[in-house]
Structures are given as C-alpha cells and as structure tokens.
Design an enzyme around this catalytic site. Structure first.
Site, PDB file in Angstrom:
ATOM      1  N   ASP A 221       5.311   1.224 -10.408  1.00  0.00           N
ATOM      2  CA  ASP A 221       4.640   2.513 -10.279  1.00  0.00           C
ATOM      3  C   ASP A 221       4.409   2.856  -8.815  1.00  0.00           C
ATOM      4  OD1 ASP A 221       3.225   4.827 -10.699  1.00  0.00           O
ATOM      5  OD2 ASP A 221       1.376   3.827 -11.323  1.00  0.00           O
TER       6      ASP A 221
ATOM      7  N   ASP B  70       7.354   9.660  -8.298  1.00  0.00           N
ATOM      8  CA  ASP B  70       6.488   8.735  -9.030  1.00  0.00           C
ATOM      9  C   ASP B  70       7.307   7.955 -10.053  1.00  0.00           C
ATOM     10  OD1 ASP B  70       4.529   7.400 -10.419  1.00  0.00           O
ATOM     11  OD2 ASP B  70       3.592   9.180 -11.264  1.00  0.00           O
TER      12      ASP B  70
END
Length: 442
Positions: A75, A273
């Site tokens: 992440d 992201d």
C-alpha cells in the site's frame, strides 16, 4: 565420503563465522553497511495476487526470531505497516497465518517512530514508559487499531548481505472492514507511503537503503516489488515531480484524453495508490468519462449487463468474453496528461481500465470517488498500474513509470530468490565460504 567432506567444510565455515562475529563485530558491521554508495544495496520481493477477482497484490515477509511468514497487502497510500495481532485480538479478519504474538517488545510513546506517527504535540504521553498506540483509517472506511511494537525483519539484500534489523510496526488487535464480501486474505498491510513511520523510511534512516520503491503488477497475476535504486532503468522512464507538502504520492493536476483526443475533463488532482484495486475519479470527472465511453460504444455489439453486480458498470457481448483482450477492441485508449511536467503522459490501453468478470462480461474498472468520500481526489489504483514499472523516488521527489514485463524478476532467478529468503543462515555461510560450499548449494 562426500558427506564427510561436506560436514567438515560446514563445521569449518561455522567456526569461521562465529570467530568473525565474536572477535571482529565492529569491523564486520561496518563492512556490510558501507557497500555500494553508502548503502547496503537493494531488496526485491516477488508478489502474488491480481486486480480481479482477488483485488489486491501481496508480498511475503518474514518477521520475528525465529522468523515467521506473513502476507502483507502492499500500500503506497499509507505509511504504517501492521500485522493482525494476538494482544489479544478483539476483532480480526480471517488470515492465512496465525496472529502475530508480541513478546514484551512494545515501543514507548517517546520513540522517534511513535512521535513521527502522531506528529509533535499530538500524542498525549503521560510518562516516558507509556506504550505507543496507533489508529489508521483508510479511504474505504476500513481501519486498524493497535499498539506499536518492534521486531526483527530478516532481509537479504541483492549484494548478498543478510541482516535482521528491528523495525517498528503496528500490532493490530481491532480491524474494521466495510466490504465484508471482498476481504483481502492477508495478515496485514505493508505501508509504503511518504511518512517517517514506514518500513522503508526506517531502513533509510539506518543507512541500509535508498528511499526508492518500485513495483510491477502483472495483468496475469503476481509481479515484483523492490526497495532501493539498483533496478532503475537507465532510460525509458517517464518522470513527473511529486507535489510538495502532500502526505500522499500526489502528482499534481492532469487532463484526461480519450482516443487521443482532449476532453473537457481537466485539472484532476492525481494520487498513485497501490492499496486501491480500482481507479477513482471525482464525481464530475467520473460522470463525464462514463458518458464519453458510452457514446463511443454506439453501434457496437455491447449491451448493458445490469445483472452483473461485480462492478457498477458492465457490458455483455454477443457471447461471453474469455479475457480482457477479447473485449478491448470495443473501447478507446485513455490518457492522463500531467500539466506539471512537459510531455508527460500516462497511456492507458483499454485493458488497463477494464475487467472481464467470471460471467464473461466486461466492466469498467473506474469508480465514482465521490460515493466513497474521496471528494475532489482522483486515486490511480492497481488496474491502471498493471504491466508498468512504477517507481516512487523519494530521494529526488518524483514518480516515474514505463511499460514492462512484470512476469519476471529483473536479474534475479525467482526460485533462487525464494530459497535465499527461506534459508538466511545457510545463505550467510555460503557468502563467507563460497569455494567450500559452492558445490553443496547448487
């Protein structure tokens, strides 16, 4: 006879290794820290997962002594790494491995990582011995609550150096997940964001590695992740600067194109992201793009597949699609043109924003960010980043990308990589006594 010679060689290497560690600890440590350009080298990991149907990519990491394996969702949209934790756990989701169990290794609220996590003056620290609590919230309204701990992360660098630095991470004993039907089957999250609490920032502060991250997510599933700058191509990367003062990998405004033609969708604030499966555009941009895509489909043999609830917008063909490439010729390529850098574009073939479901329908992998609370933010998720080498260069404050074959680790044999991570001690012996053990470790 061969076994006897091998045992003698192994004993001799063990004695050599013990002697080096016992009588020359400072010299040995200094040597491995000073390889390369003042840093050890780089780290590379193979990835598992996909955009559909799993919806995430994860890396396998070893934590603790003795080391245990854990699957971590990669992440770049958050800083903190955390594992589901038996502290005990009040609310945990199903996971592939047993919960991490802390062993009196909590960090205190005055630890530099804790201070960076909360910000100066924002953590109510009653005494220096107080534990460091954390809470991280995600855009999908999920969260993790827990306490910060520090434990060993056995790592083998690409130059052969083996270390097990103690790094701070979250011991999560309360996880909230909004979408219970699509739970990631992982043990936690590997936070690769810009903050000082990230694993990479901690390694950088130790002088172990350059603060550079790269990932390559294969459309066929899997891929690789690396830390450090040893795998940066000499050419072919398109770079754009990061926006200063942002806590995300924000690349600044971009204009959207379809079929090579400009649209009225302009000035989109863009964030990369890897923790997001799909791409999210703000409501006005999303609605305008959906209208443009539907208009471009006029006269083509596609009909709305409202019965397919895999994603909000899906179409069906005359017969079920077998792959995204079968459906791609019905759609036009997209492009994001970044206005902060000259001639910088993110080119998106139709297969970079479409998904073919188990029902054989083709769905749009771009969602309405306004419906999940992203407001004006436009999040570029894994679906856009497939089959691209994406590099987050925090040393030079820039992000770059290039088309790539993500099915093969660069300059590292996949099987050898897995073996090295699984046998760190034997790998160290092989490095110290390469001539004696070369035959036995083939």
């Amino acid at each position: 006879m061969h076994r006897e010679l091998y045992l003698k060689a192994l004993v001799l290497c063990l004695l050599t290794w013990i002697a080096a560690a016992a009588f020359q600890p400072h010299t040995f440590t200094k040597t491995i820290l000073k390889s390369g350009r003042g840093f050890r080298s780089s780290l590379i990991f193979s990835l598992s997962g996909n955009v559909y149907p799993k919806g995430y990519y994860h890396v396998t990491m070893n934590v603790g002594q003795p080391p245990k394996q854990y699957f971590l969702d990669i992440d770049t949209g958050s800083d903190l790494t955390w594992l589901q934790c038996d502290a005990p756990c009040t609310k945990c989701t199903p996971a592939p491995h047993s919960l991490y169990k802390p062993k009196r290794n909590l960090i205190t609220c005055i630890d530099p990582v804790c201070i960076s996590l909360h910000g100066p003056g924002n953590h109510n620290c009653q005494s220096p011995d107080e534990q460091c609590d954390y809470e991280v919230d995600y855009a999908d309204h999920g969260s993790s609550l827990g306490v910060m701990v520090k434990d060993s992360f056995p790592l083998r660098f690409t130059n052969g150096t083996i270390v097990a630095p103690k790094l701070a991470f979250g011991c999560g004993y309360n996880q909230e997940v909004q979408d219970t039907t699509h739970l990631p089957y992982t043990d936690g999250v590997l936070g690769l964001g810009l903050g000082k609490s990230s694993i990479l920032a901690q390694l950088r502060n130790m002088g172990s590695i350059q603060n550079v991250i790269g990932h390559c997510l294969s459309r066929q599933g899997g891929g690789f992740l690396f830390f450090g700058d040893d795998f940066l191509p000499n050419s072919g990367i398109v770079w754009t600067p990061l926006l200063s003062q942002s806590k995300y990998y924000a690349l600044g405004p971009a204009n959207l194109q379809i079929g090579g033609q400009a649209t009225n969708i302009k000035g989109l604030p863009i964030v990369f992201d890897s923790g997001s499966t799909y791409t999210y555009f703000s409501s006005p941009a999303y609605n305008a793009l959906v209208s443009l895509i539907k208009a471009s489909l006029n006269g083509k043999q596609l009909k709305d597949a409202v019965e397919d609830k895999s994603l909000p917008i899906c179409w069906k063909g005359a017969k079920p699609f077998k792959s995204v490439l079968d459906a791609a010729n019905h759609f036009k390529p997209l492009g994001l043109s970044f206005t902060n850098a000259k001639n910088v574009q993110l080119h998106l073939a139709p297969e970079s924003y479409l998904v073919v479901t188990e029902q054989g329908n083709v769905c749009l992998g771009i969602l309405n960010g306004g419906e999940v609370g992203l407001e004006n933010l436009n999040v570029i998720g894994d679906i856009f980043l497939q089959d691209k080498l994406v590099i987050y260069d925090n040393e030079r404050q820039q992000v770059g990308w290039a088309p790539a074959n993500c099915n093969k680790l660069p300059n590292v044999d996949r099987g050898d990589l897995d073996q090295r991570y699984a046998t760190p001690v034997f790998g160290a012996l092989r490095d110290i006594c390469p001539e004696r053990l070369r035959f036995w470790t083939r």
